[in-house]
Design a protein around this motif. Structure first.
Motif: not given
Length: 414
Positions: A277-281, A284-291
């Motif tokens: 699991c990875y978090l990043f922005a 445009s500032g949206e919070l995104l998650m990559l699995l």
């Protein structure tokens, strides 16, 4: 400049017709250095001769624009006696060149992450930052120093998972790192308030500011069994616009404002199911998650979610569009994003497009035994829209499974 012109008038070329470029006037070399837009070119020019190396400072007033990150290749952190080497290899995907840096500061130690052009080095309980280009070193507090505790105001459902004894539970004789992820909020040599946020073993967050004498543990003392029952262990952390965001194994998000000592909980749920699991922005500032369901392999098992907020409520929705954002993910739990426009003035130019992520992966094992196996490292470029991917380089060499993991590094002279 007048003195420079006068010297040029009297500085005739030698009789053999070849000019000694090592004696170019320092004023001219300074002008050249201010025109360089590539770290690769800057490093190459400093390697020409002693006089050029001294003229081109490792900390120039002119900072080249953001560059496409390099990949630090795996190395053996525990070599046999007599086989120790301090050479660390970095690969530039843009020029397909490799650079060898002699970094004795990393000998028999683990590089556990990178951020803002600095490597994070773990040596038992000792932690430090190293800029491999300038060779600058910043000492951080030891994990054996009793930490501070940052308490947040009581919440209706306090998800603070960080007991004050977390650092005392770390061990240093297993050969495994205690640090899983590191984030710097800024360049530590330019900002005295730079915060170093660390995700440590047992999935807890601790932080310090450059110059602190001890680490600070986020949250208060809670029962470990209760933490595991409700899934409090932090799997990912990111920083954006002055705030830290963390996510636990149920997809719930905590937002930390360390300046005002506030914590906000977002009741969002998504099944992570053991994926990386990875978090990043996004840009445009949206919070995104990559699995990533196939972390470290050639297959593409990637899903990207964006957080849709409604007050303290939230919902993770799968998305195939992250705009002008380029994401860099590696096998060491590191993940960061950059605006595609950051590369427009660099050597990659208009060839760079957004909505992509770049990920090093391990190809099939060459051979193996009970002590581990050998593998090749390559880089894949994944289009978030349709998850199609391609190799962007040949294999980068053969490495052993017990060595350090490859990781992205953004070169900086700050």
């Amino acid at each position: 400049m007048r003195n420079f012109i006068e010297r040029q008038r009297t500085n005739h070329p030698p009789a053999n017709g070849f000019r000694d470029w090592s004696h170019l006037p320092s004023e001219l070399l300074q002008l050249i250095s201010e025109k360089i837009s590539s770290f690769t070119d800057y490093i190459s020019i400093r390697a020409v001769c002693v006089s050029w190396r001294s003229a081109f400072s490792t900390c120039p007033s002119h900072q080249p624009p953001p560059q496409f990150p390099w990949l630090m290749l795996p190395y053996n952190p525990n070599p046999c006696t007599g086989n120790d080497t301090s050479l660390r290899i970095f690969y530039d995907p843009v020029t397909c060149r490799t650079f060898e840096f002699n970094l004795p500061e990393t000998s028999r130690k683990r590089v556990v992450g990178s951020s803002h052009g600095w490597l994070i080095i773990e040596d038992g309980p000792k932690v430090s930052l190293l800029n491999p280009i300038t060779k600058a070193v910043i000492r951080l507090p030891s994990f054996t120093t009793p930490p501070n505790i940052l308490h947040f105001p009581p919440l209706e459902e306090d998800l603070s998972p960080y007991p004050p004894t977390v650092l005392s539970r770390l061990t240093y004789d297993t050969g495994e790192p205690n640090i899983f992820n590191v984030i710097l909020t800024s360049y530590p040599t330019l900002d005295r308030g730079c915060i170093v946020m660390v995700l440590v073993r047992y999935w807890n967050l601790v932080f310090c500011r450059v110059g602190d004498e001890c680490w600070t543990v986020l949250g208060g003392d809670q029962n470990q069994e209760h933490r595991d029952e409700i899934g409090e262990a932090v799997l990912g952390v990111t920083y954006h616009d002055g705030l830290f965001y963390s996510i636990n194994r149920h997809g719930k998000v905590a937002v930390y404002d360390l300046q005002s000592c506030k914590k906000e909980l977002i009741d969002s749920m998504v099944p992570i199911d053991g994926s990386h699991c990875y978090l990043f922005a996004s840009a445009s500032g949206e919070l995104l998650m990559l699995l990533d369901h196939h972390n470290g392999s050639e297959r593409s098992g990637i899903i990207v979610y964006k957080l849709i907020r409604d007050g303290v409520k939230g919902k993770w929705e799968e998305t195939h569009e992250i705009g002008d954002t380029v994401v860099f993910v590696d096998c060491s739990c590191q993940c960061f994003s950059l605006l595609v426009n950051a590369f427009r003035s660099g050597p990659i130019g208009d060839r760079m497009e957004g909505n992509r992520l770049f990920h090093p992966y391990n190809t099939k094992a060459v051979c193996g035994n009970e002590d581990g196996y050998l593998f090749n490292v390559a880089i894949k470029s994944v289009h978030v829209g349709d998850l199609s991917y391609e190799k962007i380089n040949p294999n980068l060499g053969v490495f052993h499974s017990t060595w350090s993991k490859s990781m992205w590094f953004s070169p900086s002279l700050c």
